[in-house]
Design an enzyme around this catalytic site. Structure first.
Site, PDB file in Angstrom:
ATOM      1  N   GLU A 120       5.288  -3.261  11.844  1.00 17.39           N
ATOM      2  CA  GLU A 120       4.062  -2.458  11.803  1.00 17.39           C
ATOM      3  C   GLU A 120       3.019  -3.351  11.156  1.00 17.39           C
ATOM      4  OE1 GLU A 120       4.224   0.849   9.117  1.00 17.39           O
ATOM      5  OE2 GLU A 120       2.075   1.185   9.311  1.00 17.39           O
ATOM      6  N   CYS A 170      -3.122   0.866   7.135  1.00 10.72           N
ATOM      7  CA  CYS A 170      -3.183   0.236   8.460  1.00 10.72           C
ATOM      8  C   CYS A 170      -3.743   1.216   9.473  1.00 10.72           C
ATOM      9  CB  CYS A 170      -1.806  -0.268   8.875  1.00 10.72           C
ATOM     10  SG  CYS A 170      -0.634   1.065   9.003  1.00 10.72           S
ATOM     11  N   ASN A 199       0.795  -1.233   0.000  1.00 12.30           N
ATOM     12  CA  ASN A 199       0.000   0.000   0.000  1.00 12.30           C
ATOM     13  C   ASN A 199       0.826   1.282   0.000  1.00 12.30           C
ATOM     14  OD1 ASN A 199       0.833  -0.297   2.645  1.00 12.30           O
ATOM     15  ND2 ASN A 199      -1.119   0.271   3.553  1.00 12.30           N
TER      16      ASN A 199
HETATM   17  O1  G3H Z   1      -0.610   1.393   6.050  1.00 11.28           O
HETATM   18  C1  G3H Z   1       0.189   1.767   6.910  1.00 11.28           C
HETATM   19  C2  G3H Z   1       0.787   3.107   6.856  1.00 11.28           C
HETATM   20  O2  G3H Z   1       1.862   3.203   7.760  1.00 11.28           O
HETATM   21  C3  G3H Z   1      -0.219   4.184   7.110  1.00 11.28           C
HETATM   22  O3  G3H Z   1       0.342   5.432   6.883  1.00 11.28           O
HETATM   23  O4  G3H Z   1      -1.286   6.843   8.112  1.00 11.28           O
HETATM   24  O5  G3H Z   1       0.295   7.848   6.501  1.00 11.28           O
HETATM   25  O6  G3H Z   1      -1.599   6.428   5.696  1.00 11.28           O
HETATM   26  P1  G3H Z   1      -0.625   6.697   6.783  1.00 11.28           P
END
Ligand code: G3H
Length: 494
Positions: A265, A299, A169
């Site tokens: 993560e 996430c 993603n």
């Molecule tokens: O999908 C996991 C990412 O660390 C989320 O990052 O909050 O900048 O979209 P974000």
């Protein structure tokens, strides 16, 4: 010219087969086995990644070991310069990389561009921050029974070889967020790109290599997790694994890795708790953005909303009013599309649809959405959901948000804390003091008051508890995680 800069990455066939980087050059695998990458927008083939062999992985590990020693001995000021140059290259190719990203993972052009710019800024920030890392000295006589006979010199050193595994993603940004701190702290990195998103991720790796990361310090091995994952994570040549991906994969890696340092993560499944005094316009806007940006495939996306009956009823009305202005599903490359493009694959879309179906079967109602065409899942709001229903029990990695009615705040806190996940939670209220009181009761990594969950700003600590992660990321914290303390004790016996 991007064509020249990225020329060595593939064999330029139709579709192009992307090479792996053995520490010295981009090469073709002896396996002859490839995985095709299809665009989630129209199923067209973007290219193919190779599945490297076990022999090739072993050779990469040897190259990393030799390369690491030299790289760690390279003056920090030179490592910093290389990182800044990599950031400059990424900015230089913003348009090219964003277009590739939009096609490969179905991110809107706006979101793709912001990922590229954020990546360059992030690398620069790491390179600046690393220069403020300090060691310390400790005197022994602070501890009862000791005199001044010992002095501890505490410094930070590299782990050795770090295995970096990035998700689909944010294949560019979450690759850089692993590579930059690991390399700056003097580690060699063996990089395993995601399968979908892997082509974009290899382009990012090329920016580091062209900027001057030397032989062996960075290698890229491609292939599906099922083909090479177990071998990589359990390899004795790896000292530390930094991984972003779903919680099931995280747990499987942790079991197989053995005594390696792990920085993970994982899934979030994040709740938003709306108190009765919340500003409904702001709350609705944040929930829409939190639930539907990049089709809910973050996430940090909001997956369920908790509130008392009247609060949820008014919130629902305001959300439905705001939806047409803020959300429009479509081809992510079209300027008309807002927040919701396709999910990563048709298979993922089918899975999301089945979770919606099972949740409705269990008694939930569809307020809006619920349907799917190929990889496009309509932005979906479910009401009358209970925590044990599939749409809340599982992390639905798509544009779906569930409303759960509670009798009071205590029940909401209980539901959030009973979750298997603990990345972030949002609390919406006009009384920040009340928000802090609730925040202190929530067992999650970060609580956002009056904002949707998010990783940024990227120098803030970012962590998950329970199934949501291990260790802490965020610029300074990632630099710490990508290094270990080395105390040297000078003993002066008297
Ligand atoms: O999908 C996991 C990412 O660390 C989320 O990052 O909050 O900048 O979209 P974000």
């Amino acid at each position: 010219m991007p064509e020249e800069f990225f020329e060595t990455l593939s064999n330029h066939a139709t579709p192009p087969v992307y090479r792996f980087f053995n520490g010295k050059e981009w090469v073709e695998s002896a396996s002859g086995k490839t995985v095709e990458i299809h665009s989630p927008i129209d199923d067209s083939v973007v290219g193919a990644l190779q599945v490297v062999t076990i022999v090739e992985i072993d050779a990469v590990m040897t190259s990393a070991k030799t390369g690491q020693a030299k790289w760690e001995a390279t003056p920090l000021n030179q490592r910093v310069k290389i990182m800044h140059l990599a950031a400059d290259w990424i900015r230089h190719f913003e348009e090219y990389l964003s277009t590739l990203l939009a096609k490969e993972i179905g991110k809107s052009m706006g979101e793709a561009k912001s990922e590229i710019v954020r990546t360059a800024d992030l690398i620069d920030y790491y390179a600046d921050e690393v220069q403020s890392m300090r060691g310390e000295t400790l005197d022994s006589d602070n501890f009862p029974g000791y005199d001044k006979g010992r002095i501890g010199l505490i410094e930070r050193v590299a782990w050795g070889t770090v295995l970096a595994i990035a998700p689909f993603n944010y294949p560019v940004n979450l690759t850089a967020s692993k590579l930059a701190p690991a390399l700056l702290m003097g580690n060699a990195v063996v990089f395993k790109p995601p399968t979908q998103g892997g082509i974009s991720a290899l382009h990012l790796a090329q920016a580091f290599l062209k900027a001057g990361v030397p032989e062996g310090a960075l290698t890229c091995v491609t292939g599906t997790g099922s083909d090479i994952g177990d071998y990589l994570v359990s390899h004795p040549g790896i000292d530390c694994i930094t991984f972003t991906g779903n919680s099931d994969t995280g747990e499987a890696i942790a079991k197989k890795a053995g005594m390696k340092t792990l920085v993970f993560e994982c899934g979030g499944n994040n709740p938003a708790l709306v108190l009765p005094d919340a500003d409904m316009n702001l709350t609705a806007r944040e929930i829409i953005k939190g639930a539907f940006s990049y089709a809910g495939q973050r996430c940090t996306a909001i997956k369920y909303v908790l509130g008392m009956p009247d609060t949820l009823a008014s919130l629902q009305t305001v959300i439905m009013k705001q939806m047409p202005e803020l959300v429009h599903m479509g081809d992510p490359r079209s300027p008309e599309t807002k927040l919701v493009g396709p999910v990563v694959s048709i298979a993922a879309a089918e899975h999301i649809q089945s979770l919606i179906g099972e949740t409705v079967k269990a008694g939930a109602k569809i307020i809006t959405g619920g349907r799917r065409t190929n990889a496009f899942v309509e932005p979906t709001i479910l009401s009358d959901v209970r925590p044990e229903m599939p749409a809340v029990r599982e992390e639905v990695f798509g544009p779906v948000v569930s409303f759960i009615t509670v009798k009071d705040i205590g029940e909401a806190v209980g539901i959030i804390n009973a979750s298997r996940f603990g990345l972030q939670a949002s609390v919406f209220t006009q009384d920040e003091g009340a928000g802090i009181v609730v925040a202190k009761q929530l067992n999650v990594g970060t609580v956002q008051i009056n904002g949707s969950p998010q990783r940024g700003p990227d120098h803030f600590p970012f962590l998950g508890v329970k199934r949501s992660g291990l260790g802490v990321q965020g610029v300074h914290y990632s630099l710490e995680e990508m290094s270990r303390l080395r105390p040297i004790v000078i003993n002066k016996p008297r």
